[in-house]
Design an enzyme around this catalytic site. Structure first.
Site, PDB file in Angstrom:
ATOM      1  N   GLY A 159       0.839  -1.195   0.000  1.00 38.33           N
ATOM      2  CA  GLY A 159       0.000   0.000   0.000  1.00 38.33           C
ATOM      3  C   GLY A 159       0.869   1.237   0.000  1.00 38.33           C
ATOM      4  CD  GLN A 180       3.319   5.761   3.011  1.00 37.08           C
ATOM      5  OE1 GLN A 180       2.377   5.257   2.418  1.00 37.08           O
ATOM      6  NE2 GLN A 180       4.283   5.030   3.554  1.00 37.08           N
ATOM      7  CB  CYS A 233       5.240   2.050   7.698  1.00 38.41           C
ATOM      8  SG  CYS A 233       4.732   3.556   6.847  1.00 38.41           S
ATOM      9  CG  LEU A 234       6.668   1.030   1.650  1.00 40.98           C
ATOM     10  CD1 LEU A 234       6.010   1.346   0.313  1.00 40.98           C
ATOM     11  CD2 LEU A 234       7.813   0.049   1.472  1.00 40.98           C
ATOM     12  CG  HIS A 257      -0.603   1.200   7.451  1.00 40.45           C
ATOM     13  ND1 HIS A 257       0.360   0.723   8.309  1.00 40.45           N
ATOM     14  CD2 HIS A 257       0.068   1.979   6.551  1.00 40.45           C
ATOM     15  CE1 HIS A 257       1.542   1.209   7.966  1.00 40.45           C
ATOM     16  NE2 HIS A 257       1.398   1.972   6.895  1.00 40.45           N
ATOM     17  CD  GLU A 258      -1.367   2.433   2.934  1.00 45.83           C
ATOM     18  OE1 GLU A 258      -0.841   3.560   3.031  1.00 45.83           O
ATOM     19  OE2 GLU A 258      -0.706   1.391   2.985  1.00 45.83           O
ATOM     20  CG  HIS A 261       0.364   6.686   5.870  1.00 49.94           C
ATOM     21  ND1 HIS A 261       1.494   7.134   6.525  1.00 49.94           N
ATOM     22  CD2 HIS A 261       0.597   5.381   5.578  1.00 49.94           C
ATOM     23  CE1 HIS A 261       2.368   6.125   6.627  1.00 49.94           C
ATOM     24  NE2 HIS A 261       1.849   5.043   6.063  1.00 49.94           N
TER      25      HIS A 261
HETATM   26  O1  GNR Z   1       4.054  -2.597   2.544  1.00 49.45           O
HETATM   27  C1  GNR Z   1       3.435  -2.465   3.599  1.00 49.45           C
HETATM   28  N1  GNR Z   1       3.177  -3.574   4.334  1.00 49.45           N
HETATM   29  C2  GNR Z   1       2.349  -3.564   5.430  1.00 49.45           C
HETATM   30  C3  GNR Z   1       2.380  -4.670   6.269  1.00 49.45           C
HETATM   31  C4  GNR Z   1       1.566  -4.724   7.366  1.00 49.45           C
HETATM   32  C5  GNR Z   1       0.707  -3.695   7.636  1.00 49.45           C
HETATM   33  C6  GNR Z   1       0.671  -2.575   6.823  1.00 49.45           C
HETATM   34  C7  GNR Z   1       1.484  -2.518   5.724  1.00 49.45           C
HETATM   35  S1  GNR Z   1       1.430  -1.138   4.696  1.00 49.45           S
HETATM   36  C8  GNR Z   1       3.045  -1.128   4.070  1.00 49.45           C
HETATM   37  C9  GNR Z   1       3.199  -0.060   2.994  1.00 49.45           C
HETATM   38  C10 GNR Z   1       2.998   1.297   3.613  1.00 49.45           C
HETATM   39  O2  GNR Z   1       3.792   1.844   4.320  1.00 49.45           O
HETATM   40  N2  GNR Z   1       1.855   1.876   3.403  1.00 49.45           N
HETATM   41  O3  GNR Z   1       1.581   3.054   3.958  1.00 49.45           O
HETATM   42 NI    NI Z   2       2.729   3.152   5.765  1.00 50.29          NI
END
Ligand code: GNR
Ligand code: NI
Length: 170
Positions: free
Chosen positions: A46, A51, A92-93, A134-135, A138
């Site tokens: 995601g 980001q 998270c990236l 999660h997104e 953000h």
């Molecule tokens: O790549 C991602 N893997 C992930 C694994 C577990 C819970 C959430 C994520 S999201 C993350 C990519 C990201 O940072 N999205 O904002």
């Molecule tokens: Ni993230």
């Protein structure tokens, strides 16, 4: 197509609140395509526009095994959350190398615009439900580490600042 640079925690721009998209036009479709390319390249499941330092309500997600099921969400909203929760080890990236458990709703219902500007609704559970929540965090300026203890947050900040310094030296 273009790869976009991803902001890294603790960058204050990760805490900006994204504005709703007013028109789904080619500018937004180009953003979605560049975000998708950036997510697949990373690789991640995601990516929120926040980001890549674009503060508009746009998200891309692909939780499929083969990476062939891109979801583009514009102005997404969670219109229902289950009382039941699930705990998932998140990453998270924007917080590279850090993984920790976060508790969120197990099932959600999402209302969003798609790339064509049509309103759609879908239900999500499992990793997709984790990823959508999660997104959407953000887009509200919230990074998953904010669910962890302040002690852990401070350790993560120290570790990432050190990584950053080492990367600059190298
Ligand atoms: O790549 C991602 N893997 C992930 C694994 C577990 C819970 C959430 C994520 S999201 C993350 C990519 C990201 O940072 N999205 O904002
Ligand atoms: Ni993230």
């Amino acid at each position: 197509m273009a790869l976009l640079p991803i902001l890294r925690y603790p960058d204050p721009r990760l805490h900006k609140i994204a504005k709703p998209v007013e028109v789904v036009d080619d500018r937004i479709r180009t953003l979605i395509h560049d975000m998708a390319e950036t997510m697949y390249d990373a690789p991640g499941v995601g990516l929120a526009a926040t980001q890549v330092d674009v503060h508009e309500r746009v998200v891309v997600i692909d939780v499929s095994e083969d990476g062939n099921n891109l979801l583009a969400l514009i102005n997404p909203e969670i219109i229902w959350k289950s009382e039941e929760t699930q705990v998932y080890e998140e990453g998270c990236l924007s917080v590279p190398g850090i993984y920790d458990e976060v508790q969120r709703a197990a099932r959600i219902r999402v209302r969003t615009l798609n790339e064509k500007g049509e309103t759609i609704e879908f239900d999500a559970d499992g990793l997709l439900a984790v990823c959508v929540q999660h997104e959407l965090d953000h887009l509200m300026g919230k990074v998953f580490v904010e669910y962890l203890s302040v002690l852990k947050q401070n350790r993560i900040r120290t570790r990432l600042r050190k990584q950053e310094r080492e990367a600059l030296k190298a």
